[in-house]
Design an enzyme around this catalytic site. Structure first.
Site, PDB file in Angstrom:
ATOM      1  N   GLY A 230       5.487   3.285  -0.057  1.00  0.00           N
ATOM      2  CA  GLY A 230       6.025   3.901  -0.973  1.00  0.00           C
ATOM      3  C   GLY A 230       5.112   4.001  -2.371  1.00  0.00           C
ATOM      4  O   GLY A 230       3.955   3.727  -2.011  1.00  0.00           O
TER       5      GLY A 230
ATOM      6  N   SER B 234       0.749  -1.221   0.070  1.00  0.00           N
ATOM      7  CA  SER B 234       0.125   0.148   0.049  1.00  0.00           C
ATOM      8  C   SER B 234       0.824   1.276   0.013  1.00  0.00           C
ATOM      9  O   SER B 234       2.201   1.112  -0.082  1.00  0.00           O
ATOM     10  CB  SER B 234      -0.971   0.102   1.171  1.00  0.00           C
ATOM     11  OG  SER B 234      -0.130   0.292   2.370  1.00  0.00           O
ATOM     12  N   LYS B 235       0.326   2.317   0.005  1.00  0.00           N
ATOM     13  CA  LYS B 235       0.855   3.717  -0.267  1.00  0.00           C
ATOM     14  C   LYS B 235       1.919   3.836   0.904  1.00  0.00           C
ATOM     15  O   LYS B 235       3.116   4.482   0.954  1.00  0.00           O
ATOM     16  CB  LYS B 235      -0.053   4.695  -0.117  1.00  0.00           C
ATOM     17  CG  LYS B 235      -1.063   4.825  -1.110  1.00  0.00           C
ATOM     18  CD  LYS B 235      -2.414   4.652  -0.573  1.00  0.00           C
ATOM     19  CE  LYS B 235      -2.688   3.246  -0.904  1.00  0.00           C
ATOM     20  NZ  LYS B 235      -3.812   2.592  -0.105  1.00  0.00           N
ATOM     21  N   ARG B 236       1.735   3.092   2.194  1.00  0.00           N
ATOM     22  CA  ARG B 236       2.599   3.204   3.251  1.00  0.00           C
ATOM     23  C   ARG B 236       3.958   2.774   2.912  1.00  0.00           C
ATOM     24  O   ARG B 236       4.997   3.204   3.253  1.00  0.00           O
ATOM     25  CB  ARG B 236       1.987   1.967   4.440  1.00  0.00           C
ATOM     26  CG  ARG B 236       1.903   2.717   5.499  1.00  0.00           C
ATOM     27  CD  ARG B 236       0.966   1.771   6.414  1.00  0.00           C
ATOM     28  NE  ARG B 236       0.556   0.531   6.197  1.00  0.00           N
ATOM     29  CZ  ARG B 236       1.544  -0.661   6.394  1.00  0.00           C
ATOM     30  NH1 ARG B 236       2.659  -0.503   6.959  1.00  0.00           N
ATOM     31  NH2 ARG B 236       1.006  -1.809   5.830  1.00  0.00           N
TER      32      ARG B 236
END
Length: 507
Positions: free
Chosen positions: A268, A264-266
């Site tokens: 990167g 996920s965006k977490r």
RNA sequence: GGCGCUAUCGUCUAGGGGUUAGGACGUGAGAUUCUCAAUCUUAAAACACGGGUUCGAUUCCCGUUAGCGCUACCA
């Protein structure tokens, strides 16, 4: 089972940017279709009106094109047309198709109306949890007498439509995982159509809709994420109820982040658009995604163009286990393709990252663009992705002698007596030189300094490099000096060699 | 809780009843270079655990554990 042409589909929801996981699904579908000479269908699942946005659909189309994936049937361009004989290819435009099919199922007694209220269902659910049993629908309304149904209908009671699940196990063939089987009682009678609310017609449920769409579009192989495995028996039951041939499936494993959580965006960058903005090349992404969950037959080849992948790819060699997305390996591939890319292409791509450092692109300033092309050529090979270029080349533009002196790792080099001597000698030569510093002149200086001071090698070059760039590492002087001097000569915000030395050593 | 999927170096993977368990990324060392990068050479690094089956299991079967997914009148 597959008579005739292979047909596959990629069916994303336009609810956000195209995620690498979905991009891989699209790629594998595409590769499978292309290799088999089959048809690749793009279908937009935009029935989630709350979250779907038209801009995401055009972004999606752009992203797929950027990756080099084309489709034989599906939407064509933003808000334009569709091609293919099995449309519409936007789910929101297919709603009328489903109602008739539901009537058919009801008439054939393969589905039934369920009048259970949400409260009743919740109670069943709670009971199941308490008894540690499977949390499935009891099938209560299945046994309602026709009279009761008539009465309920007449009373205007809202109802959902449920599919009757038979007694036999629900089986399907998964090319990646082999035969998969679910007990019918684990599935229970799934809702096909939600109950109507206030005059609105009942909305068909996702699992029902995909199945109908896939069947009507004559999809022969459903290649999708493995989060759909548990949905598959339900869908198989729907195919069976209609008497449609059940396609083959290939469920692709999840892509995880370094912490083994879903990527996920977490973690990167995750969307294709972001990778593109960062200066990753599509061929690098395609190659990497190809390798993530699939391996070449020889177990060794790692570098694949899209065309080569098409020749080598088979679903049988797709790995069932989840894969962690490795940015380092992607970087390696990207560096590889950067080296292969033409200078023209790299220059054009890199230009966007230098907005504030160079004058706006101007046809009259060919010389500036030519200079920029040299800059890119010199630095691009040492960068993971193109957006690192401004940072990597920043010392070419601004020269901060104080920062160069202050930098901790330079202290030791500069503290040496030999370094002082060398820099003094260099400054002497720079002061008595009034023209631009060419590599030849520079080389002669260094030879002279070597002769005069006896300092050579690292002790000679390191202090000089620091005086010129503030750093101990960088491109060859032969290439770097002309770039700096020409940049200064062009009037760009580039500090000349002479000024650098003067500033650094002090006048 | 139920059901399902998964399990080889840190990571991506090849392999498969008897192998020195192969490759790649990354990491370490060396060569080269003023330096960095690149390149070349090289090293370390894995079959989750427990039971079977078998002359022999990392490979086949079962279980355990762990991770993930589904378990909605979400998609």
């Amino acid at each position: 089972m597959t008579t005739g042409k292979i047909r596959v589909r990629f069916a994303p929801s336009p609810t956000g940017l195209l995620h690498v996981g979905n991009a891989r699904t699209a790629l594998y579908n595409w590769l499978f279709a292309r290799r088999a000479g089959g048809v690749f269908v793009l279908r937009i699942e935009d029935t989630d009106l709350e979250r779907s946005e038209a801009r995401y659909e055009s972004q999606l189309i752009e992203d797929l094109r950027w990756l080099g994936l084309d489709w034989d049937e599906g939407p064509e361009g933003p808000n334009v047309t569709e091609k293919g004989a099995y449309g519409p290819y936007r789910q929101s435009e297919r709603l009328k198709i489903y109602a008739g099919l539901t009537e058919q199922l009801l008439a054939e007694d393969k589905a039934y109306r369920c009048f259970c209220t949400p409260e009743e269902l919740a109670a069943e659910h709670q009971l199941a949890i308490k008894q540690h049993g499977p949390q499935v629908y009891s099938g209560r309304c299945r046994r309602l007498s026709p009279e009761t149904v008539e009465k309920n209908l007449a009373a205007g009671m809202p109802f959902a439509v449920r599919l009757k699940i038979g007694m036999e196990p629900l089986r399907f063939r998964d090319i990646v995982r082999g035969a998969v089987e679910f007990a019918p009682e684990a599935v229970s009678d799934p809702i096909l159509v939600r109950s109507a609310k206030e005059g609105e017609p009942g909305m068909p449920v996702y699992n029902y809709v995909v199945t109908i769409d896939d069947a009507l579009m004559k999809i022969t192989h459903v290649v999708r994420g493995d989060d759909h495995i548990s949905n598959t028996p339900r869908q198989v039951a729907i195919y069976k109820a209609f008497g449609w041939p059940v396609p083959e499936f290939a469920h692709l494993s999840t892509i995880l982040g370094a912490d083994r959580e879903r990527l996920s965006k977490r973690h990167g960058a995750t969307s294709i658009a972001t990778f593109r903005e960062m200066g990753y090349l599509p061929e690098a992404l395609v190659n990497y995604l190809g390798l993530l969950g699939w391996g070449a037959e020889d177990g060794k080849t790692e570098i694949f163009t899209l065309a080569e992948l098409t020749r080598a790819f088979t679903l049988e060699r797709v790995t069932p286990s989840p894969a962690i997305f490795d940015f380092e390996k992607l970087n390696w591939l990207n560096r590889h393709y950067i080296k292969l890319a033409s200078h023209e292409r790299l220059t054009a791509l890199a230009r966007d990252y230098f907005g504030g450092m160079l004058p706006a692109k101007d046809a009259a300033r060919d010389d500036v663009e030519a200079w920029f092309a040299r800059l890119v050529r010199l630095f691009a090979p040492s960068v993971d992705h193109l957006d690192q270029l401004p940072a990597k080349t920043s010392f070419v533009f601004g020269f901060d002698h104080e920062a160069a002196r202050a930098r901790a790792e330079n202290a030791e080099v500069l503290a040496a007596d030999s370094a002082r001597t060398v820099l003094t000698e260099l400054a002497n030569r720079v002061r008595s030189h009034s023209a631009w510093v060419t590599p030849e002149v520079f080389k002669a200086w260094l030879n002279d300094i070597k002769a005069a001071t006896g300092v050579n090698g690292k002790e000679l070059f390191h202090p000089v490099r620091i005086a010129l760039t503030g750093m101990q590492s960088g491109p060859d002087f032969d290439k770097l000096l002309p770039l700096i001097e020409d940049g200064a000569a062009l009037g760009l915000p580039v500090t000349s060699v002479q000024s650098r030395v003067e500033q650094f050593v002090g006048v």
